[in-house]
Design a protein around this motif. Structure first.
Motif, PDB file in Angstrom:
ATOM      1  N   ASP A  44      50.028  35.506  32.890  1.00 55.53           N
ATOM      2  CA  ASP A  44      48.836  36.246  33.313  1.00 55.53           C
ATOM      3  C   ASP A  44      47.969  36.573  32.107  1.00 55.53           C
ATOM      4  O   ASP A  44      46.750  36.335  32.096  1.00 55.53           O
ATOM      5  N   PHE A  45      48.586  37.112  31.070  1.00 61.95           N
ATOM      6  CA  PHE A  45      47.842  37.480  29.867  1.00 61.95           C
ATOM      7  C   PHE A  45      47.193  36.250  29.236  1.00 61.95           C
ATOM      8  O   PHE A  45      46.023  36.279  28.838  1.00 61.95           O
ATOM      9  N   THR A  46      47.940  35.149  29.138  1.00 59.61           N
ATOM     10  CA  THR A  46      47.421  33.923  28.542  1.00 59.61           C
ATOM     11  C   THR A  46      46.234  33.384  29.330  1.00 59.61           C
ATOM     12  O   THR A  46      45.218  32.968  28.753  1.00 59.61           O
ATOM     13  N   PHE A  47      46.358  33.367  30.657  1.00 60.23           N
ATOM     14  CA  PHE A  47      45.280  32.898  31.525  1.00 60.23           C
ATOM     15  C   PHE A  47      43.994  33.674  31.256  1.00 60.23           C
ATOM     16  O   PHE A  47      42.909  33.087  31.148  1.00 60.23           O
ATOM     17  N   ARG A  48      44.095  34.977  31.141  1.00 59.22           N
ATOM     18  CA  ARG A  48      42.911  35.816  30.929  1.00 59.22           C
ATOM     19  C   ARG A  48      42.360  35.673  29.508  1.00 59.22           C
ATOM     20  O   ARG A  48      41.149  35.566  29.312  1.00 59.22           O
ATOM     21  N   PHE A  49      43.258  35.693  28.533  1.00 63.18           N
ATOM     22  CA  PHE A  49      42.801  35.636  27.147  1.00 63.18           C
ATOM     23  C   PHE A  49      42.064  34.327  26.883  1.00 63.18           C
ATOM     24  O   PHE A  49      41.007  34.326  26.227  1.00 63.18           O
ATOM     25  N   ASN A  50      42.586  33.225  27.368  1.00 69.16           N
ATOM     26  CA  ASN A  50      41.972  31.929  27.095  1.00 69.16           C
ATOM     27  C   ASN A  50      40.667  31.707  27.851  1.00 69.16           C
ATOM     28  O   ASN A  50      39.948  30.742  27.587  1.00 69.16           O
ATOM     29  N   ARG A  51      40.361  32.604  28.792  1.00 71.71           N
ATOM     30  CA  ARG A  51      39.104  32.522  29.544  1.00 71.71           C
ATOM     31  C   ARG A  51      38.260  33.788  29.346  1.00 71.71           C
ATOM     32  O   ARG A  51      37.390  34.087  30.148  1.00 71.71           O
ATOM     33  N   ARG A  52      38.503  34.458  28.256  1.00 78.30           N
ATOM     34  CA  ARG A  52      37.871  35.756  28.007  1.00 78.30           C
ATOM     35  C   ARG A  52      36.364  35.653  27.818  1.00 78.30           C
ATOM     36  O   ARG A  52      35.642  36.640  27.990  1.00 78.30           O
ATOM     37  N   THR A  53      35.855  34.464  27.445  1.00 71.93           N
ATOM     38  CA  THR A  53      34.419  34.319  27.216  1.00 71.93           C
ATOM     39  C   THR A  53      33.663  33.862  28.462  1.00 71.93           C
ATOM     40  O   THR A  53      32.445  33.708  28.415  1.00 71.93           O
ATOM     41  N   SER A  54      34.374  33.630  29.559  1.00 76.12           N
ATOM     42  CA  SER A  54      33.713  33.172  30.780  1.00 76.12           C
ATOM     43  C   SER A  54      32.765  34.243  31.314  1.00 76.12           C
ATOM     44  O   SER A  54      33.149  35.401  31.471  1.00 76.12           O
ATOM     45  N   ARG A  55      31.533  33.848  31.606  1.00 74.59           N
ATOM     46  CA  ARG A  55      30.547  34.800  32.124  1.00 74.59           C
ATOM     47  C   ARG A  55      30.651  34.959  33.628  1.00 74.59           C
ATOM     48  O   ARG A  55      30.097  35.913  34.186  1.00 74.59           O
ATOM     49  N   GLN A  56      31.330  34.040  34.267  1.00 75.13           N
ATOM     50  CA  GLN A  56      31.461  34.078  35.716  1.00 75.13           C
ATOM     51  C   GLN A  56      32.914  34.357  36.097  1.00 75.13           C
ATOM     52  O   GLN A  56      33.783  33.516  35.878  1.00 75.13           O
ATOM     53  N   ARG A  57      33.157  35.542  36.663  1.00 73.94           N
ATOM     54  CA  ARG A  57      34.519  35.846  37.086  1.00 73.94           C
ATOM     55  C   ARG A  57      34.950  34.913  38.211  1.00 73.94           C
ATOM     56  O   ARG A  57      36.138  34.629  38.387  1.00 73.94           O
ATOM     57  N   GLY A  58      33.976  34.410  38.969  1.00 76.23           N
ATOM     58  CA  GLY A  58      34.293  33.468  40.022  1.00 76.23           C
ATOM     59  C   GLY A  58      34.905  32.182  39.489  1.00 76.23           C
ATOM     60  O   GLY A  58      35.662  31.510  40.188  1.00 76.23           O
ATOM     61  N   MET A  59      34.589  31.834  38.244  1.00 74.33           N
ATOM     62  CA  MET A  59      35.181  30.659  37.629  1.00 74.33           C
ATOM     63  C   MET A  59      36.693  30.826  37.491  1.00 74.33           C
ATOM     64  O   MET A  59      37.468  29.889  37.688  1.00 74.33           O
ATOM     65  N   LEU A  60      37.140  32.037  37.179  1.00 78.36           N
ATOM     66  CA  LEU A  60      38.571  32.297  37.080  1.00 78.36           C
ATOM     67  C   LEU A  60      39.239  32.156  38.440  1.00 78.36           C
ATOM     68  O   LEU A  60      40.349  31.629  38.553  1.00 78.36           O
ATOM     69  N   PHE A  61      38.551  32.628  39.482  1.00 77.02           N
ATOM     70  CA  PHE A  61      39.048  32.461  40.848  1.00 77.02           C
ATOM     71  C   PHE A  61      39.201  30.978  41.157  1.00 77.02           C
ATOM     72  O   PHE A  61      40.243  30.541  41.690  1.00 77.02           O
ATOM     73  N   TYR A  62      38.203  30.192  40.815  1.00 76.21           N
ATOM     74  CA  TYR A  62      38.242  28.746  41.045  1.00 76.21           C
ATOM     75  C   TYR A  62      39.411  28.111  40.306  1.00 76.21           C
ATOM     76  O   TYR A  62      40.177  27.314  40.876  1.00 76.21           O
ATOM     77  N   ARG A  63      39.567  28.430  39.026  1.00 74.62           N
ATOM     78  CA  ARG A  63      40.631  27.831  38.222  1.00 74.62           C
ATOM     79  C   ARG A  63      42.007  28.219  38.748  1.00 74.62           C
ATOM     80  O   ARG A  63      42.940  27.403  38.736  1.00 74.62           O
ATOM     81  N   LEU A  64      42.145  29.445  39.205  1.00 69.24           N
ATOM     82  CA  LEU A  64      43.443  29.885  39.720  1.00 69.24           C
ATOM     83  C   LEU A  64      43.820  29.113  40.972  1.00 69.24           C
ATOM     84  O   LEU A  64      44.954  28.628  41.105  1.00 69.24           O
ATOM     85  N   LEU A  65      42.881  28.973  41.910  1.00 72.56           N
ATOM     86  CA  LEU A  65      43.185  28.235  43.126  1.00 72.56           C
ATOM     87  C   LEU A  65      43.350  26.743  42.837  1.00 72.56           C
ATOM     88  O   LEU A  65      44.169  26.066  43.479  1.00 72.56           O
ATOM     89  N   GLU A  66      42.598  26.234  41.887  1.00 72.57           N
ATOM     90  CA  GLU A  66      42.725  24.833  41.490  1.00 72.57           C
ATOM     91  C   GLU A  66      44.146  24.542  41.013  1.00 72.57           C
ATOM     92  O   GLU A  66      44.725  23.487  41.317  1.00 72.57           O
ATOM     93  N   GLN A  67      44.714  25.487  40.268  1.00 77.89           N
ATOM     94  CA  GLN A  67      46.073  25.310  39.776  1.00 77.89           C
ATOM     95  C   GLN A  67      47.110  25.650  40.843  1.00 77.89           C
ATOM     96  O   GLN A  67      48.214  25.099  40.850  1.00 77.89           O
ATOM     97  N   ALA A  68      46.759  26.532  41.774  1.00 76.45           N
ATOM     98  CA  ALA A  68      47.701  26.941  42.813  1.00 76.45           C
ATOM     99  C   ALA A  68      48.081  25.777  43.719  1.00 76.45           C
ATOM    100  O   ALA A  68      49.204  25.705  44.213  1.00 76.45           O
ATOM    101  N   VAL A  69      47.129  24.855  43.960  1.00 74.82           N
ATOM    102  CA  VAL A  69      47.408  23.747  44.878  1.00 74.82           C
ATOM    103  C   VAL A  69      48.136  22.587  44.200  1.00 74.82           C
ATOM    104  O   VAL A  69      48.477  21.606  44.868  1.00 74.82           O
TER     105      VAL A  69
END
Length: 337
Positions: free
Chosen positions: A288-313
């Motif tokens: 969890d920490f790694t996922f957030r830290f490596n995407r800390r500069t993302s301006r769109q929180r929705g991008m994190l949602f996308y990446r999480l579901l992309e990896q979930a499937v």
């Protein structure tokens, strides 16, 4: 080619090709999220686009021909099996509505410092703490992608310790968990990606094994003078050691990157999870920490949602009995964070 599901929202990207776009590939606000995912059908269709961006491929026979069925599955034109888009993913066999799963993913990724099970239970009105806890841990199994790109360049490596104990010093611990940290240096003060892992001890087998797993050979590994790192050159790494005892600078000056990450990690564990992390589940929280830290500069929180579901499937199912391991439980018999 492949299967088409009625009013499937057309995702503009396939994994690793075009950068996903807000409003096209993922919602940018909660209001947009509600509009995009009003029911399980919309959620399922979204997962179809993520799992099969280039068209349906049967996980059993590899056929690219299929037809949608009335129950929302795909009838494979090759082996004739009925395939669910959630089969073989973290959603496999779930009885929880996909709308709830999606809302949990949105909440988890839109909270800057993450989310605990109690907060998720309250926000979504879930019937049990256990359900919230399990959902979060299933998502955490998907937060670190297998086959991800290795770290490269100049990389600081050190260990930190999670937990509390008294009467010990240095690298000797009895009850604390040891976490190995590797972080890329992009500039004197800038940091790149990070990798973390719980290790059994600070031996060369554990530490060098961690570095070999997460770092590209030929990289420059920056460590203190600990002997556990001495074998690195044998595996194709350039090893630069700085003995803290021989110099006048403190550890956080010699290795500012790993000490900054270690500080952020411990503050996050205490602040978001209130320190209630068992050894059995620590790796999930490190994901969890790694996922957030490596995407800390993302301006769109929705991008994190996308990446999480992309990896979930593309992440294998995580059955509840496998997740709980030997973790701690609270007085109600539910697992705590």
């Amino acid at each position: 080619r492949g299967i088409h599901f009625g009013a499937v929202r057309s995702l503009s990207v396939a994994v690793g090709r075009i950068r996903p776009r807000v409003g096209v590939d993922y919602p940018g606000t909660w209001a947009a999220f509600v509009e995009w995912f009003p029911d399980d059908v919309a959620c399922r269709d979204y997962l179809v686009g993520l799992r099969w961006p280039d068209g349906f491929v049967c996980p059993h026979c590899g056929s690219d021909v299929g037809w949608s069925t009335s129950d929302g599955r795909v009838s494979c034109g090759g082996c004739r099996r009925r395939v669910s888009v959630t089969a073989g993913t973290i959603f496999h066999g779930t009885r929880t509505p996909l709308t709830t799963w999606f809302a949990a993913a949105w909440y988890l990724t839109n909270q800057k410092h993450g989310a605990g099970a109690l907060g998720l239970q309250q926000v979504l009105g879930l019937g049990s703490y256990q359900t919230a806890w399990t959902m979060l841990h299933k998502y955490r199994t998907a937060m670190v992608r297998s086959g991800r790109e290795l770290l490269s360049g100049d990389i600081e490596v050190d260990e930190t310790y999670v937990g509390t104990e008294s009467g010990t010093s240095g690298r000797h611990v009895e009850t604390k968990d040891i976490v190995a940290i590797a972080v890329e240096k992009r500039s004197p003060k800038g940091l790149g990606r990070v990798r973390l892992r719980r290790v059994d001890d600070v031996s060369g087998t554990s530490l060098v094994g961690f570095i070999r797993d997460v770092t590209r050979p030929g990289s420059v590994i920056l460590t203190d003078g600990w002997q556990g790192y001495a074998e690195l050159p044998k595996f194709g790494f350039v090893h630069k050691r700085t003995s803290l005892r021989a110099g006048n600078d403190p550890a956080h000056v010699v290795q500012p990157g790993v000490h900054r990450v270690a500080s952020l990690l411990n503050r996050w564990l205490l602040g978001t999870l209130h320190g209630g992390v068992s050894s059995e589940h620590l790796d999930a929280y490190l994901n969890d920490f790694t996922f957030r830290f490596n995407r800390r500069t993302s301006r769109q929180r929705g991008m994190l949602f996308y990446r999480l579901l992309e990896q979930a499937v593309v992440t294998d199912p995580a059955p509840y009995n496998d997740i709980i391991g030997g973790g701690l439980t609270n007085r109600r018999g539910n697992h705590t964070e």
